[in-house]
Design an enzyme around this catalytic site. Sequence first.
Site, PDB file in Angstrom:
ATOM      1  N   LYS A   1      -7.547   0.114   2.914  1.00 55.04           N
ATOM      2  CA  LYS A   1      -7.292  -1.329   2.812  1.00 55.04           C
ATOM      3  C   LYS A   1      -8.596  -2.113   2.991  1.00 55.04           C
ATOM      4  CE  LYS A   1      -3.175  -1.413   1.765  1.00 55.04           C
ATOM      5  NZ  LYS A   1      -2.735  -2.111   0.583  1.00 55.04           N
TER       6      LYS A   1
ATOM      7  N   HIS B   1       9.375   1.463   9.164  1.00 50.39           N
ATOM      8  CA  HIS B   1       8.719   0.736  10.245  1.00 50.39           C
ATOM      9  C   HIS B   1       9.755   0.452  11.348  1.00 50.39           C
ATOM     10  CE1 HIS B   1       5.744  -0.480   6.984  1.00 50.39           C
ATOM     11  NE2 HIS B   1       5.042   0.191   7.865  1.00 50.39           N
TER      12      HIS B   1
ATOM     13  N   TYR C   1      -5.445   5.075   6.093  1.00 48.23           N
ATOM     14  CA  TYR C   1      -4.784   3.967   5.388  1.00 48.23           C
ATOM     15  C   TYR C   1      -5.584   2.674   5.581  1.00 48.23           C
ATOM     16  CZ  TYR C   1      -1.103   0.593   4.251  1.00 48.23           C
ATOM     17  OH  TYR C   1      -0.378  -0.433   3.711  1.00 48.23           O
TER      18      TYR C   1
ATOM     19  N   SER D   1      -3.530  -5.489   5.328  1.00 44.07           N
ATOM     20  CA  SER D   1      -2.566  -5.267   6.409  1.00 44.07           C
ATOM     21  C   SER D   1      -3.279  -5.512   7.733  1.00 44.07           C
ATOM     22  CB  SER D   1      -2.089  -3.818   6.308  1.00 44.07           C
ATOM     23  OG  SER D   1      -1.597  -3.399   7.540  1.00 44.07           O
ATOM     24  N   SER D   2      -2.495  -5.858   8.761  1.00 44.96           N
ATOM     25  CA  SER D   2      -3.130  -6.155  10.050  1.00 44.96           C
ATOM     26  C   SER D   2      -3.729  -4.902  10.685  1.00 44.96           C
ATOM     27  CB  SER D   2      -2.127  -6.805  11.000  1.00 44.96           C
ATOM     28  OG  SER D   2      -1.032  -5.945  11.188  1.00 44.96           O
ATOM     29  N   CYS D   3      -3.399  -3.714  10.143  1.00 47.61           N
ATOM     30  CA  CYS D   3      -3.965  -2.484  10.732  1.00 47.61           C
ATOM     31  C   CYS D   3      -5.455  -2.345  10.427  1.00 47.61           C
ATOM     32  CB  CYS D   3      -3.211  -1.250  10.259  1.00 47.61           C
ATOM     33  SG  CYS D   3      -3.484  -0.871   8.529  1.00 47.61           S
TER      34      CYS D   3
HETATM   35  P1  NDP Z   1       6.727  -0.793  -0.407  1.00 40.85           P
HETATM   36  O1  NDP Z   1       6.619   0.667  -0.203  1.00 40.85           O
HETATM   37  O2  NDP Z   1       7.982  -1.490  -0.067  1.00 40.85           O
HETATM   38  O3  NDP Z   1       6.348  -1.146  -1.921  1.00 40.85           O
HETATM   39  C1  NDP Z   1       5.242  -0.570  -2.555  1.00 40.85           C
HETATM   40  C2  NDP Z   1       5.381  -0.822  -4.030  1.00 40.85           C
HETATM   41  O4  NDP Z   1       4.289  -0.183  -4.696  1.00 40.85           O
HETATM   42  C3  NDP Z   1       6.655  -0.208  -4.623  1.00 40.85           C
HETATM   43  O5  NDP Z   1       7.100  -1.042  -5.661  1.00 40.85           O
HETATM   44  C4  NDP Z   1       6.140   1.124  -5.191  1.00 40.85           C
HETATM   45  O6  NDP Z   1       6.974   1.620  -6.205  1.00 40.85           O
HETATM   46  C5  NDP Z   1       4.802   0.669  -5.726  1.00 40.85           C
HETATM   47  N1  NDP Z   1       3.868   1.767  -5.943  1.00 40.85           N
HETATM   48  C6  NDP Z   1       3.440   2.680  -5.049  1.00 40.85           C
HETATM   49  N2  NDP Z   1       2.574   3.535  -5.628  1.00 40.85           N
HETATM   50  C7  NDP Z   1       2.455   3.143  -6.929  1.00 40.85           C
HETATM   51  C8  NDP Z   1       1.732   3.637  -8.033  1.00 40.85           C
HETATM   52  N3  NDP Z   1       0.915   4.717  -7.936  1.00 40.85           N
HETATM   53  N4  NDP Z   1       1.854   3.024  -9.225  1.00 40.85           N
HETATM   54  C9  NDP Z   1       2.679   1.940  -9.353  1.00 40.85           C
HETATM   55  N5  NDP Z   1       3.386   1.423  -8.343  1.00 40.85           N
HETATM   56  C10 NDP Z   1       3.282   2.027  -7.135  1.00 40.85           C
HETATM   57  O7  NDP Z   1       5.527  -1.437   0.418  1.00 40.85           O
HETATM   58  P2  NDP Z   1       5.438  -2.927   0.974  1.00 40.85           P
HETATM   59  O8  NDP Z   1       6.010  -3.841  -0.032  1.00 40.85           O
HETATM   60  O9  NDP Z   1       5.926  -2.928   2.371  1.00 40.85           O
HETATM   61  O10 NDP Z   1       3.860  -3.121   1.054  1.00 40.85           O
HETATM   62  C11 NDP Z   1       3.112  -3.642  -0.031  1.00 40.85           C
HETATM   63  C12 NDP Z   1       1.748  -4.069   0.464  1.00 40.85           C
HETATM   64  O11 NDP Z   1       1.900  -5.000   1.540  1.00 40.85           O
HETATM   65  C13 NDP Z   1       0.920  -2.899   1.013  1.00 40.85           C
HETATM   66  O12 NDP Z   1      -0.397  -3.049   0.597  1.00 40.85           O
HETATM   67  C14 NDP Z   1       1.010  -3.080   2.505  1.00 40.85           C
HETATM   68  O13 NDP Z   1      -0.144  -2.641   3.161  1.00 40.85           O
HETATM   69  C15 NDP Z   1       1.147  -4.576   2.648  1.00 40.85           C
HETATM   70  N6  NDP Z   1       1.782  -4.920   3.926  1.00 40.85           N
HETATM   71  C16 NDP Z   1       3.073  -4.527   4.223  1.00 40.85           C
HETATM   72  C17 NDP Z   1       3.590  -4.810   5.475  1.00 40.85           C
HETATM   73  C18 NDP Z   1       4.967  -4.391   5.883  1.00 40.85           C
HETATM   74  O14 NDP Z   1       5.355  -4.625   7.035  1.00 40.85           O
HETATM   75  N7  NDP Z   1       5.750  -3.803   5.011  1.00 40.85           N
HETATM   76  C19 NDP Z   1       2.804  -5.536   6.503  1.00 40.85           C
HETATM   77  C20 NDP Z   1       1.495  -5.881   6.061  1.00 40.85           C
HETATM   78  C21 NDP Z   1       1.017  -5.588   4.823  1.00 40.85           C
HETATM   79  P3  NDP Z   1       7.951   2.871  -5.815  1.00 40.85           P
HETATM   80  O15 NDP Z   1       8.738   2.452  -4.603  1.00 40.85           O
HETATM   81  O16 NDP Z   1       8.775   3.052  -7.046  1.00 40.85           O
HETATM   82  O17 NDP Z   1       7.026   4.016  -5.532  1.00 40.85           O
END
Ligand code: NDP
Length: 450
Positions: free
Chosen positions: A141, A180, A137, A108-110
């Site tokens: 990362k 967000h 966090y 992530s950009s953070c």
């Molecule tokens: P979401 O919260 O939308 O999705 C996270 C996913 O991970 C969900 O499917 C969640 O399932 C699953 N998950 C969480 N914990 C577990 C676990 N213990 N076991 C199995 N599955 C798990 O996050 P994003 O899609 O937004 O982000 C995903 C990645 O992208 C992160 O690493 C984030 O840092 C990165 N990112 C996101 C940005 C953004 O703007 N959103 C920007 C930059 C980077 P469930 O929902 O069922 O818990």
Amino acid sequence: MERDSKIYIAGHTGLVGSAILRCLRSQGYSNFVLRTHKELDLERQADVEAFFEKERPEYVFLAAAKVGGIYANSTYPADFIYNNLIIEANVINAAHKYRVKKLLFLGSSCIYPSLAAQPMKEEHLLSGPLEPTNEPYAISKIAGIKMCQAYNRQYGTNFISVMPTNLYGPNDNYDLMNAHVLPALIRKFHLAKLLSESKYDEILRDFQIHGNMPDSLLGSSYFSTNSNCLLPSAYSLLIDHLSKFGIKISQHPASDLCPPTSNVFVEVWGTGNPRREFMYSDEMADACVFIMNPNKDALTSGLASTSASSVASSLNPQTSIINIGIGEDITIRELTQMVAEIVGYKGEIRWDTTKPDGTPRKLLDVSFLHGIGWKHKTPLQDGLRLTYQDFLKTKQTRETRKTREMRKTRQTRQTKKTLKRIYSPYSTPSLYASPYLTVGVLDTNKLNRV
Ligand code: NDP
């Protein structure tokens, strides 16, 4: 990566993971191995290893993470560092152990220092202090990135990390307690529009779908028996609840609650001047798939226009990290007006300039990504339109589950009363979308000392 390669997307139900799945499907990939969080908890090492041993994926997209806005990060810093470290450690190690051909880790950009020069380049990693509010966090990362690099160095694996900018798109989190800034703005303007049209039933349905249903309205009867008018008591509760999210009215109507509430306004934190970059999640997914499986022609022609040292450091598996963004930013004021227009909210927007603005600018340097032949195509306005259409289509999101989770950990009524009395500089009884803070933050350290 061949069309029939076995691909595991960790976190395929989330914003990023679901976009990667859509993108791969649209390109003809079909051999997926997928597990929901419920089916496989990636924090359980033995379960993760058993899964990799049984399924033997060839390619892994690691998009599972505990993710949240400033409120969640500030309230649960231990969970944010612990859960993410454990997920990364389990998946990256299992990917090495079961000989995954290539893994793409979502950073992530953070991870970049809070005062990094703009636009932020890959080489700025670990060059200064991080933003304190999400430091745990960000550290988790950075640990994921360093794990990928260390495994590449020691074991010759092919693990690469990407740093996307702020994302938006289908399957986003619209829970106003931890969303967000962009999804929070979409939902706030949507609710404000419904309020100004006196569509109370639709407001209540929105709470059921996207979360934040006020406890005070649970189980009450809201409407007069023979009309669609809200009962005055329910109306007051609803208005109070919406005002916590910055959706307000300047005057309570005298008696009849059915005519349109014309004096609705939406309050947004800060001056609106900070600049931020936003990318449509499907485009980010396209970039991830490109990086996982670069098109050789594009790569060859792209590399010709990129400096040799930059190519060497970013494609070298021992140091590989790649920014993903659109390379353009916009002021929060422009963004807010664009969202209001797309949602169809015609009321007033008030800027609460007593609230902090945050970092003036956050923009990723994407020259390396451009150099290797990938460029975004979707203009922000088009991406926002698609996102709002998806928001309207959503029947039930996973966010209601998140709201439930937050409820479980919620303080007792007495504690909440205490919290109301002790606000940190960021905390206020009203919760507002802000350029960098999604909502106000309650200072629980003060609570612990009470
Ligand atoms: P979401 O919260 O939308 O999705 C996270 C996913 O991970 C969900 O499917 C969640 O399932 C699953 N998950 C969480 N914990 C577990 C676990 N213990 N076991 C199995 N599955 C798990 O996050 P994003 O899609 O937004 O982000 C995903 C990645 O992208 C992160 O690493 C984030 O840092 C990165 N990112 C996101 C940005 C953004 O703007 N959103 C920007 C930059 C980077 P469930 O929902 O069922 O818990």
